[in-house]
Design a protein around this motif. Sequence first.
Motif, PDB file in Angstrom:
ATOM      1  N   PRO A 116     -17.700  -9.658  20.465  1.00 20.44           N
ATOM      2  CA  PRO A 116     -18.825  -8.740  20.248  1.00 20.44           C
ATOM      3  C   PRO A 116     -20.184  -9.422  20.334  1.00 20.44           C
ATOM      4  N   VAL A 117     -20.244 -10.701  19.984  1.00 22.06           N
ATOM      5  CA  VAL A 117     -21.502 -11.455  20.099  1.00 22.06           C
ATOM      6  C   VAL A 117     -21.908 -11.570  21.563  1.00 22.06           C
ATOM      7  N   MET A 118     -20.924 -11.814  22.420  1.00 20.46           N
ATOM      8  CA  MET A 118     -21.200 -11.920  23.856  1.00 20.46           C
ATOM      9  C   MET A 118     -21.635 -10.576  24.435  1.00 20.46           C
ATOM     10  N   ARG A 119     -20.989  -9.492  23.987  1.00 19.71           N
ATOM     11  CA  ARG A 119     -21.370  -8.165  24.486  1.00 19.71           C
ATOM     12  C   ARG A 119     -22.794  -7.812  24.070  1.00 19.71           C
ATOM     13  N   GLN A 120     -23.153  -8.159  22.837  1.00 20.74           N
ATOM     14  CA  GLN A 120     -24.494  -7.865  22.349  1.00 20.74           C
ATOM     15  C   GLN A 120     -25.554  -8.646  23.102  1.00 20.74           C
ATOM     16  N   ALA A 121     -25.214  -9.863  23.522  1.00 21.45           N
ATOM     17  CA  ALA A 121     -26.169 -10.680  24.290  1.00 21.45           C
ATOM     18  C   ALA A 121     -26.383 -10.126  25.686  1.00 21.45           C
ATOM     19  N   ASN A 122     -25.420  -9.291  26.140  1.00 17.07           N
ATOM     20  CA  ASN A 122     -25.537  -8.618  27.443  1.00 17.07           C
ATOM     21  C   ASN A 122     -25.731  -9.614  28.584  1.00 17.07           C
ATOM     22  N   ARG A 123     -24.936 -10.689  28.507  1.00 17.39           N
ATOM     23  CA  ARG A 123     -24.990 -11.700  29.569  1.00 17.39           C
ATOM     24  C   ARG A 123     -23.576 -11.967  30.070  1.00 17.39           C
ATOM     25  N   SER A 124     -23.474 -12.084  31.368  1.00 19.62           N
ATOM     26  CA  SER A 124     -22.187 -12.442  31.959  1.00 19.62           C
ATOM     27  C   SER A 124     -22.132 -13.964  32.076  1.00 19.62           C
ATOM     28  N   VAL A 125     -21.229 -14.562  31.346  1.00 22.00           N
ATOM     29  CA  VAL A 125     -21.157 -16.030  31.279  1.00 22.00           C
ATOM     30  C   VAL A 125     -19.763 -16.486  31.688  1.00 22.00           C
ATOM     31  N   GLU A 126     -19.702 -17.431  32.582  1.00 19.58           N
ATOM     32  CA  GLU A 126     -18.433 -18.029  32.990  1.00 19.58           C
ATOM     33  C   GLU A 126     -18.355 -19.428  32.383  1.00 19.58           C
ATOM     34  N   PRO A 127     -17.422 -19.667  31.456  1.00 23.08           N
ATOM     35  CA  PRO A 127     -17.344 -20.988  30.825  1.00 23.08           C
ATOM     36  C   PRO A 127     -16.806 -22.037  31.788  1.00 23.08           C
ATOM     37  N   ILE A 128     -17.055 -23.286  31.458  1.00 22.76           N
ATOM     38  CA  ILE A 128     -16.490 -24.366  32.269  1.00 22.76           C
ATOM     39  C   ILE A 128     -15.013 -24.554  31.954  1.00 22.76           C
TER      40      ILE A 128
END
Length: 321
Positions: free
Chosen positions: A224-236
């Motif tokens: 939910p923290v990632m959804r709230q940030a509204n950023r698409s992030v691809e981890p290493i």
Amino acid sequence: MAAVYGAPFLSAFGSSMRIHSSALQYFDAVRRAGSIREAARRLNVASSAVNRQILKLEAEIGTPLFDRNPSGVTLTSAGEILAHHVIVVLQDLDRTSAEIEALKGARVGHVAIAAVESVCPALLPSVLGNLRERAPRITVNAKMMGSALIPEALESGLADVGIAFNLPRYPDLRQVYVASFKLGAIMAPDHLLAKREEVSFASCSDHPLVFAASDLSIHQLLAPVMRQANRSVEPIMRTNSIELMHQLALKKPVIAFQTPIGLEKLIAAGDLVHVPLVGPVWSDLGVYVRAGRSLPAPVDLFLQILTGELQERERFEHDRH
């Protein structure tokens, strides 16, 4: 005290009085091992002796208890019903044995633990050290596993105590204690974000990230923290290894995410810092036992020491925030 991390659990009746039928004890060993041959090896008896007891038990009950297949055995529906009874009976035998030993003035017994990996570096060794000082004849067996697997270990009798993050409610489990810890970003002390009191996920996403695999509770907590940030992030990298996350976070500018539990030594040594995430992102570390069970004295003592340690760490964590 024998604390064996990652080793197979000892049989629940291995150190108890043998006042119940051998057939029940052999049945439980086969259930745990998944094969008659492996159960016989663990019991140090002939396979034929184990098979004979199982066949005798099946004849008395009037129905098969195991399905035999080339790779081993699995419980039938009748076997599942009997297994629940046997778990209760043998665990109660452990409690009775410990109470009788207590009458003799001895603190003797065994505690089997199923716990998440992050309690190994500092929390569990501290608890076990305290237990050894107070009751050196109590033995301990600990197995590391993901939070999602711990309820089954408790329900099946493989563990007396479970230590897990963010478990949903299970009717067959009783929560003895729960402590809350802040989820944060972990990174090298010379990282650009290391001096902040709090950090947002958006700020972290400007750097290489390591994510917990989906079978770890951190994954569900961070979603939910990632959804709230509204950023698409691809981890290493995605991993279910807490230790690997630690090692990667040591390499600037990599960031991983975790609670302070498991980081105590690295933080104290100045190798890593834990910067809390912005917002009410708390993770619950719970202590669980099987519901309705009368606990043996050694298990009860272990729980007293464990909850005391968690209370101390929780107070320190909340004082920080």
